[in-house]
Write an enzyme that holds these catalytic residues in place. Structure first.
Site, short mmCIF file in Angstrom:
data_model
loop_
_atom_site.label_atom_id
_atom_site.label_comp_id
_atom_site.label_asym_id
_atom_site.label_seq_id
_atom_site.Cartn_x
_atom_site.Cartn_y
_atom_site.Cartn_z
N ASN A 90 -65.78 -49.19 1.87
CA ASN A 90 -65.35 -50.48 2.39
C ASN A 90 -63.98 -50.42 3.09
O ASN A 90 -63.65 -51.30 3.87
CB ASN A 90 -65.28 -51.49 1.23
CG ASN A 90 -64.77 -52.83 1.65
OD1 ASN A 90 -65.47 -53.61 2.30
ND2 ASN A 90 -63.53 -53.12 1.31
N SER A 142 -69.81 -53.13 11.23
CA SER A 142 -69.40 -54.47 11.68
C SER A 142 -70.32 -54.89 12.81
O SER A 142 -70.90 -54.04 13.51
CB SER A 142 -67.95 -54.44 12.18
OG SER A 142 -67.62 -55.63 12.86
N TYR A 155 -61.45 -49.52 17.05
CA TYR A 155 -62.17 -50.08 15.90
C TYR A 155 -63.69 -50.07 16.13
O TYR A 155 -64.46 -49.66 15.25
CB TYR A 155 -61.68 -51.51 15.66
CG TYR A 155 -62.29 -52.19 14.46
CD1 TYR A 155 -61.88 -51.87 13.17
CD2 TYR A 155 -63.27 -53.18 14.61
CE1 TYR A 155 -62.42 -52.50 12.07
CE2 TYR A 155 -63.81 -53.82 13.51
CZ TYR A 155 -63.39 -53.47 12.25
OH TYR A 155 -63.93 -54.10 11.16
N ALA A 157 -65.38 -48.16 18.11
CA ALA A 157 -65.86 -46.77 18.10
C ALA A 157 -66.14 -46.30 16.68
O ALA A 157 -67.14 -45.61 16.42
CB ALA A 157 -64.84 -45.86 18.77
N ILE A 188 -65.65 -63.05 8.65
CA ILE A 188 -65.56 -63.31 7.21
C ILE A 188 -64.18 -63.89 6.87
O ILE A 188 -63.16 -63.49 7.44
CB ILE A 188 -65.79 -62.01 6.41
CG1 ILE A 188 -67.09 -61.33 6.84
CG2 ILE A 188 -65.80 -62.31 4.90
CD1 ILE A 188 -68.34 -62.17 6.66
#
Length: 247
Positions: A90, A142, A155, A157, A188
């Site tokens: 995570n 994501s 990010y 990539a 979120i």
């Protein structure tokens, strides 16, 4: 019986937001949870919070972008509990910039945590799972890894790369009793998002068919399903939890 009874789970980036919600949910479902993160103060506070609820959560200060540190941390988990059943990758960071302004340092830092860090964690736990003939690995991608996002070349990539990594690992490890899946969250309600201007938040909500942002607990529920025996036949999947953004 609880869904993760007698399981040992590692949750990276588990001291805030989605990671914290995941660690708490897993512990409530019977797992022995080890949280890897860099914020020691928040980690210790989380241990106290869990203990007050009677939950089995242990914090270990680990920089997941450091392979030697991750390898040593995995050994500590295996030595203490005798096995590692579940890995929730995570941990992740952002460092946004347009491509023109994106520095090599910004690129390497995000790649190091989000992509290399996930590889390091998978590599560190793999032999323990192979020895047991059982494992559940869940990677945090994501929705932007599916369709891109302005100012987030680095990010995006990493999140797109995690999808490819997940599918490849699923092919390699399925016959070994280890499933590998990914969750692709949408917008979120995390601490970082809460600091955004209200007009920006309104714009985010407008893009979501269900009309609201997601809650960390809703992503934790997706992690839980993929980490449980109920998902034994789910392998190489990318589960979008985004309120319909990608429809």
């Amino acid at each position: 019986m609880k869904r993760l009874e007698n399981r040992v789970a590692i949750v990276t980036g588990g001291t805030a937001g989605i990671g914290e919600a995941t660690a708490l949910r897993f512990a409530r479902e019977g797992a022995q949870v080890v949280v890897w993160a860099r914020n020691e103060a928040r980690g210790k506070e989380m241990e106290k919070k869990a203990a007050a609820e009677g939950l089995a959560i242990t914090f270990d200060k680990v920089d997941t972008s450091d392979f030697e540190a991750v390898t040593a941390a995995a050994k500590r988990v295996a030595d203490k509990f005798g096995k590692i059943d579940i890995l929730i990758n995570n941990a992740g960071i952002t460092n946004a910039s347009t491509l023109k302004k994106l520095t090599v340092e910004q690129w390497q830092t995000v790649i190091g945590v989000n992509l290399s860090g996930t590889y390091y964690c998978c590599k560190a736990v793999l032999n323990y799972m192979l020895e047991a003939g059982y494992g559940r690995i869940v990677n945090a991608s994501s929705v932007v890894g599916l369709y891109g996002n302005f100012c987030q070349t680095n990010y995006v990539a990493t999140k797109a790369g995690l999808i490819g990594m997940t599918k490849t690992m699923a092919r390699e490890l399925g016959l070994k009793g280890i499933t590998v899946n990914a969750v692709a969250p949408g917008f979120i309600e995390t601490e970082m998002v809460a600091k955004m201007p209200e007009n920006v938040l309104d714009g985010m909500r407008a893009k979501v068919p269900v009309g609201r942002l997601g809650r960390p607990e809703e992503i934790a529920a997706a992690y839980l399903y993929l980490a449980s025996d109920e998902a034994a036949y789910v392998n190489g999947a990318v589960l979008s939890v985004d309120g319909g953004m990608t429809v």
